[in-house]
Design a protein around this motif. Sequence first.
Motif, mmCIF file in Angstrom:
data_model
loop_
_atom_site.group_PDB
_atom_site.id
_atom_site.type_symbol
_atom_site.label_atom_id
_atom_site.label_comp_id
_atom_site.label_asym_id
_atom_site.label_seq_id
_atom_site.Cartn_x
_atom_site.Cartn_y
_atom_site.Cartn_z
ATOM 1 N N THR A 1 0.827 -1.208 0.000
ATOM 2 C CA THR A 1 0.000 0.000 0.000
ATOM 3 C C THR A 1 0.857 1.253 0.000
ATOM 4 O O THR A 1 0.526 2.250 -0.668
ATOM 5 N N LEU B 1 0.826 3.971 -2.986
ATOM 6 C CA LEU B 1 0.452 5.348 -2.654
ATOM 7 C C LEU B 1 1.499 6.337 -3.155
ATOM 8 O O LEU B 1 1.166 7.369 -3.745
ATOM 9 N N GLY C 1 -8.073 4.361 4.775
ATOM 10 C CA GLY C 1 -7.950 5.176 3.574
ATOM 11 C C GLY C 1 -9.267 5.802 3.168
ATOM 12 O O GLY C 1 -9.321 6.974 2.778
ATOM 13 N N VAL D 1 -4.779 7.993 -2.686
ATOM 14 C CA VAL D 1 -5.182 7.146 -1.558
ATOM 15 C C VAL D 1 -6.212 6.116 -2.007
ATOM 16 O O VAL D 1 -6.133 4.934 -1.642
ATOM 17 N N THR D 2 -7.172 6.541 -2.812
ATOM 18 C CA THR D 2 -8.208 5.617 -3.293
ATOM 19 C C THR D 2 -7.611 4.507 -4.143
ATOM 20 O O THR D 2 -7.988 3.334 -4.011
ATOM 21 N N VAL E 1 -5.831 1.948 -1.806
ATOM 22 C CA VAL E 1 -6.668 1.045 -1.010
ATOM 23 C C VAL E 1 -7.561 0.160 -1.878
ATOM 24 O O VAL E 1 -8.009 -0.901 -1.433
#
Length: 260
Positions: free
Chosen positions: A58, A62, A133, A178-179, A182
């Motif tokens: 992650t 990111l 997130g 961020v989307t 996640v």
Amino acid sequence: MLDDFLIRAALAGIGVALAAGPLGVFVVWRRMAYFGDATAHAAILGVALALAASLPVTVGVLVVALAMALAVTWLAARGQSMDVGLGVLAHAALALGLVAVSFVPNARLDLSAWLFGDILAVTRGDLAVIWSGAALVVALIGWRWGRLLTSTVSEDLAQSAGINPGRERLILILALAVTVAVALKVVGALLISALLLIPAAAARAVARSPEAMVLGAVGIGILATLGGLGLSLRLDSPAGPSIVAAAAVVYALTLLWRRP
């Protein structure tokens, strides 16, 4: 009773829908569909870098997604053609990611899981990351809602109201990164932009206000998640593509409903 892995999958999909819904409406309003696509394609490069540096996936996704979003913004600021720049960056990042993964020592991974998602393999730790997130994205958009909406309607109007459109654009970029980070495990790099775009587009066909469109996009995203998981369970089809297919069916129904 539902199996534990199905409950985790449903919760993961709902968490992604909560983040993708509010962000997706701005993707639709600002015509950023290809922007989201380029950022999502860069996620595979983030996976490779995370594996090479022994970091959480992650974190790598990111960082690379944010870097890609900033690079696209920089190109746009220099007057580069957005469609050409996005096309080059999207395909180059995806190709570099696929090549880089092959050079990571002792890395054994199923690329199809990262490309198309593996929501049924979500763990409790993944759920914590996804919901954290999603909470960050919802908080960011809720905090800046009025300013984001004004700068989306008109950057000149925003400037006259003392709003910096560039700052609001950066907030959307952060939320998008961020989307993508996640959502990668849920629907995969190739389908993230679809989950951003389709529920929001479906909600626009029936919503009568910006707030209603956000709520509609979230609701359609959740409906598509649960419907896609049910379809996957019944037909033994891939879960990520099934979720996107369910969202597409809802979109088609909203278009039919809207017809005079």
